[in-house]
Design a protein around this motif. Structure first.
Motif, PDB file in Angstrom:
ATOM      1  N   MET A 277     124.051 105.767  64.493  1.00  0.00           N
ATOM      2  CA  MET A 277     122.810 106.307  65.043  1.00  0.00           C
ATOM      3  C   MET A 277     122.694 105.882  66.497  1.00  0.00           C
ATOM      4  O   MET A 277     123.406 104.969  66.946  1.00  0.00           O
ATOM      5  CB  MET A 277     121.597 105.839  64.231  1.00  0.00           C
ATOM      6  N   SER A 278     121.823 106.552  67.228  1.00  0.00           N
ATOM      7  CA  SER A 278     121.698 106.270  68.657  1.00  0.00           C
ATOM      8  C   SER A 278     121.403 104.800  68.927  1.00  0.00           C
ATOM      9  O   SER A 278     121.867 104.240  69.922  1.00  0.00           O
ATOM     10  CB  SER A 278     120.575 107.131  69.264  1.00  0.00           C
ATOM     11  N   GLU A 279     120.639 104.165  68.049  1.00  0.00           N
ATOM     12  CA  GLU A 279     120.191 102.801  68.286  1.00  0.00           C
ATOM     13  C   GLU A 279     121.258 101.733  68.043  1.00  0.00           C
ATOM     14  O   GLU A 279     121.037 100.566  68.371  1.00  0.00           O
ATOM     15  CB  GLU A 279     118.975 102.485  67.406  1.00  0.00           C
ATOM     16  N   ALA A 280     122.384 102.102  67.467  1.00  0.00           N
ATOM     17  CA  ALA A 280     123.411 101.089  67.165  1.00  0.00           C
ATOM     18  C   ALA A 280     124.832 101.635  67.259  1.00  0.00           C
ATOM     19  O   ALA A 280     125.782 100.950  66.905  1.00  0.00           O
ATOM     20  CB  ALA A 280     123.173 100.505  65.773  1.00  0.00           C
ATOM     21  N   VAL A 281     124.993 102.860  67.726  1.00  0.00           N
ATOM     22  CA  VAL A 281     126.270 103.582  67.782  1.00  0.00           C
ATOM     23  C   VAL A 281     126.841 103.646  66.359  1.00  0.00           C
ATOM     24  O   VAL A 281     126.252 104.310  65.515  1.00  0.00           O
ATOM     25  CB  VAL A 281     127.226 102.966  68.815  1.00  0.00           C
ATOM     26  N   GLU A 305     125.393  92.853  60.288  1.00  0.00           N
ATOM     27  CA  GLU A 305     124.732  92.429  59.050  1.00  0.00           C
ATOM     28  C   GLU A 305     123.897  93.609  58.539  1.00  0.00           C
ATOM     29  O   GLU A 305     123.137  94.206  59.309  1.00  0.00           O
ATOM     30  CB  GLU A 305     123.812  91.246  59.301  1.00  0.00           C
ATOM     31  N   LEU A 306     124.037  93.912  57.264  1.00  0.00           N
ATOM     32  CA  LEU A 306     123.316  95.043  56.679  1.00  0.00           C
ATOM     33  C   LEU A 306     122.671  94.601  55.379  1.00  0.00           C
ATOM     34  O   LEU A 306     123.286  93.902  54.568  1.00  0.00           O
ATOM     35  CB  LEU A 306     124.278  96.214  56.440  1.00  0.00           C
ATOM     36  N   GLU A 318     118.464  98.066  56.718  1.00  0.00           N
ATOM     37  CA  GLU A 318     118.133  97.249  57.882  1.00  0.00           C
ATOM     38  C   GLU A 318     119.411  96.622  58.416  1.00  0.00           C
ATOM     39  O   GLU A 318     120.281  96.218  57.635  1.00  0.00           O
ATOM     40  CB  GLU A 318     117.118  96.161  57.499  1.00  0.00           C
ATOM     41  N   ILE A 319     119.529  96.538  59.740  1.00  0.00           N
ATOM     42  CA  ILE A 319     120.768  96.037  60.351  1.00  0.00           C
ATOM     43  C   ILE A 319     120.467  95.068  61.486  1.00  0.00           C
ATOM     44  O   ILE A 319     119.428  95.136  62.134  1.00  0.00           O
ATOM     45  CB  ILE A 319     121.647  97.193  60.886  1.00  0.00           C
ATOM     46  N   ASP A 342     112.626  88.703  61.388  1.00  0.00           N
ATOM     47  CA  ASP A 342     113.877  87.963  61.601  1.00  0.00           C
ATOM     48  C   ASP A 342     114.922  88.785  62.355  1.00  0.00           C
ATOM     49  O   ASP A 342     116.110  88.487  62.318  1.00  0.00           O
ATOM     50  CB  ASP A 342     114.446  87.443  60.272  1.00  0.00           C
ATOM     51  N   GLY A 343     114.463  89.847  63.041  1.00  0.00           N
ATOM     52  CA  GLY A 343     115.342  90.526  63.987  1.00  0.00           C
ATOM     53  C   GLY A 343     116.204  91.640  63.455  1.00  0.00           C
ATOM     54  O   GLY A 343     117.118  92.100  64.149  1.00  0.00           O
ATOM     55  N   PHE A 344     115.943  92.135  62.246  1.00  0.00           N
ATOM     56  CA  PHE A 344     116.681  93.278  61.723  1.00  0.00           C
ATOM     57  C   PHE A 344     116.007  94.578  62.161  1.00  0.00           C
ATOM     58  O   PHE A 344     114.782  94.701  62.098  1.00  0.00           O
ATOM     59  CB  PHE A 344     116.751  93.237  60.193  1.00  0.00           C
ATOM     60  N   PHE A 345     116.812  95.550  62.560  1.00  0.00           N
ATOM     61  CA  PHE A 345     116.300  96.871  62.914  1.00  0.00           C
ATOM     62  C   PHE A 345     116.154  97.698  61.641  1.00  0.00           C
ATOM     63  O   PHE A 345     117.083  97.803  60.834  1.00  0.00           O
ATOM     64  CB  PHE A 345     117.237  97.576  63.893  1.00  0.00           C
ATOM     65  N   ILE A 346     114.991  98.288  61.468  1.00  0.00           N
ATOM     66  CA  ILE A 346     114.713  99.126  60.296  1.00  0.00           C
ATOM     67  C   ILE A 346     115.169 100.548  60.630  1.00  0.00           C
ATOM     68  O   ILE A 346     114.524 101.255  61.412  1.00  0.00           O
ATOM     69  CB  ILE A 346     113.213  99.091  59.957  1.00  0.00           C
TER      70      ILE A 346
END
Length: 467
Positions: A277-281, A305-306, A318-319, A342-346
């Protein structure tokens, strides 16, 4: 680390006369010409007053000069903002107003020609891992586009991981028929080639005849699912034409299991599907060596991390990791909503991870249908429908229903009897999951990367149950 440009140029072949782009007219553009063009673009940008961190927007058709512009922007320490050539003036006005670029370019060939008189920039402007390299606006299938802020470190981490796990070498030749306004063609494809010093068969877009001719000179092809369905629909595409290829990669939209199976039957090769996805390639990939399972997008990339949010077997993915973006441009509230404490992107993608670690995508959280109080995941129904005779492809959405809140509607490319298809679904699915209506269409609305725009289907068929 230094500027991302230095990482990419470090992969260029020692002999800069080797080709970077193999063009359709039989000519080539060498790595030396690419490097020289990027240096002159960088020098010209600085002479025009572009400073580190300034945005430079480009809206144009695909070209080698567009790539030189991208690399020149990186080298100058500026931020590259690619825009789809199909955007309307009103859409472009939004992006320009939001990003406020120092320069907005629409003719990269003219800009590169103009830059030939500039003093080339010898060394890339130093950048840190966290410095912004590119601003990528999300495709906007569900609402207002957001600018994902990708840093030099984000893009470097993803490029190095992909180059390694997909086994790229200087002996590869990449068939490049993707657009370069999107992460797939711009970052995933170009970076893998650059880190290998490999040439690319450079096509303006997917054209059956050009792709079939290009395959004869290539070892790797990256594409969206539509590329593969169009190849399979072409009687000229045979197993012999793919016999020397080492890898076919698919992404940007879900690959139908029927396409996977038919491609394997035709060529003896399994398409490698990945998820990004655009946010994480790129986030996950099926393995280069090992089992590629249809329907699965494989394993998380090294360093990623997933987890599945909510503690359920199926939920929102979440990654966290070095390639995950830091924020949405000028949207602090939206950024805060999209990251956990804790810093995971949803991600907004619904899926599961099996005991082996493989990831399976069910769809977008925004596409979740709640019918009669039950959660319905469209992907589960689409998989059933897509296997039925007469169905080429399906898209399942929820629309307002007076009794159930939302009613399940299947929009189908193909032909058949609505009642019979609904009955066939009910034989395989719980009644609450089965479509209450099936409508037949000639085409499904898609964005530029082939993703079905379900928001448009919800609008089109929103009154189906309200008569």
């Amino acid at each position: 680390m230094a500027n991302l440009y230095d990482l990419l140029a470090g992969g260029f072949p020692i002999d800069r006369d080797k080709p970077a782009f193999l063009l359709g007219d039989g000519s080539a553009v060498s790595y030396g010409e690419l490097e020289s063009g990027a240096a002159q673009v960088a020098g010209h940008l600085i002479a025009r007053g572009v400073e580190p961190g300034d945005r430079v927007a480009l809206q144009a058709e695909k070209s080698v000069e567009g790539v030189m512009t991208y690399l020149g922007v990186l080298k100058a320490g500026a931020v590259f903002l690619p825009l789809n050539a199909a955007y309307t003036p009103a859409e472009v006005d939004y992006f320009l107003g939001d990003a406020e670029p120092r320069l907005f370019l629409t003719d990269p060939a003219a800009f590169v020609a103009e830059a030939r008189t500039a003093e080339p920039l010898a060394a890339a402007v130093p950048r840190a891992d966290g410095d912004l390299a590119s601003l990528i606006y999300t495709s906007g299938t569900t609402g207002r586009s957001k600018g994902a802020m990708l840093s030099h470190g984000n893009l470097a981490a993803n490029a190095v991981a992909l180059h390694e796990i997909w086994g790229f070498t200087p002996g590869d030749v990449l068939l490049h028929a993707l657009p370069i306004f999107h992460v797939h063609g711009l970052f995933v494809a170009l970076h893998c080639a650059f880190l290998s010093g490999a040439p690319m068969v450079w096509l303006p877009k997917f054209d059956d005849a050009q792709v079939l001719a290009g395959l004869a000179r290539s070892t790797v092809m990256m594409g969206v699912p539509t590329f593969y369905t169009r190849l399979l629909a072409n009687p000229g595409f045979s197993g012999e034409m793919a016999a020397h290829m080492r890898l076919f990669i698919s992404g940007s939209a879900p690959l139908l299991e029927s396409t996977f199976a038919e491609f394997e039957q035709r060529t003896g090769m399994r398409i490698l599907e990945r998820y990004g996805m655009s946010e994480a390639v790129i986030i996950t990939s099926n393995p280069l060596t090992g089992e590629r399972i249809p329907g699965s997008v494989g394993y998380p990339l090294p360093g990623v991390e997933l987890r599945i949010g909510g503690g359920e077997a199926t939920g929102v993915i979440e990654i966290r990791g070095p390639s995950v973006f830091s924020a949405y441009w000028r949207m602090p509230e939206k950024t805060a909503e999209e990251f956990t404490a804790d810093g995971f992107f949803i991600t907004g993608d619904v899926g599961r991870q099996d005991a082996d670690g493989r990831v399976w995508i069910s769809g977008r959280a925004k596409d979740l249908i709640i019918s009669g109080g039950y959660n319905v995941y469209p992907k589960e129904i689409e998989l059933v429908l897509d296997e039925m005779a007469g169905v080429t492809e399906s898209a399942v959405v929820g629309v307002p229903h007076p009794d159930f809140g939302e009613g399940v509607v299947a929009v189908v490319i193909g032909a058949g009897d609505e009642a019979a298809l609904i009955a066939a679904c009910r034989a395989q699915l719980a009644p609450y999951k089965s479509p209450k209506r099936i409508v037949f269409v000639d085409d499904l609305p898609r964005n530029a990367m082939g993703k079905v725009q379900k928001n448009l289907l919800r609008e089109r068929f929103g009154s189906l149950f309200m008569a």
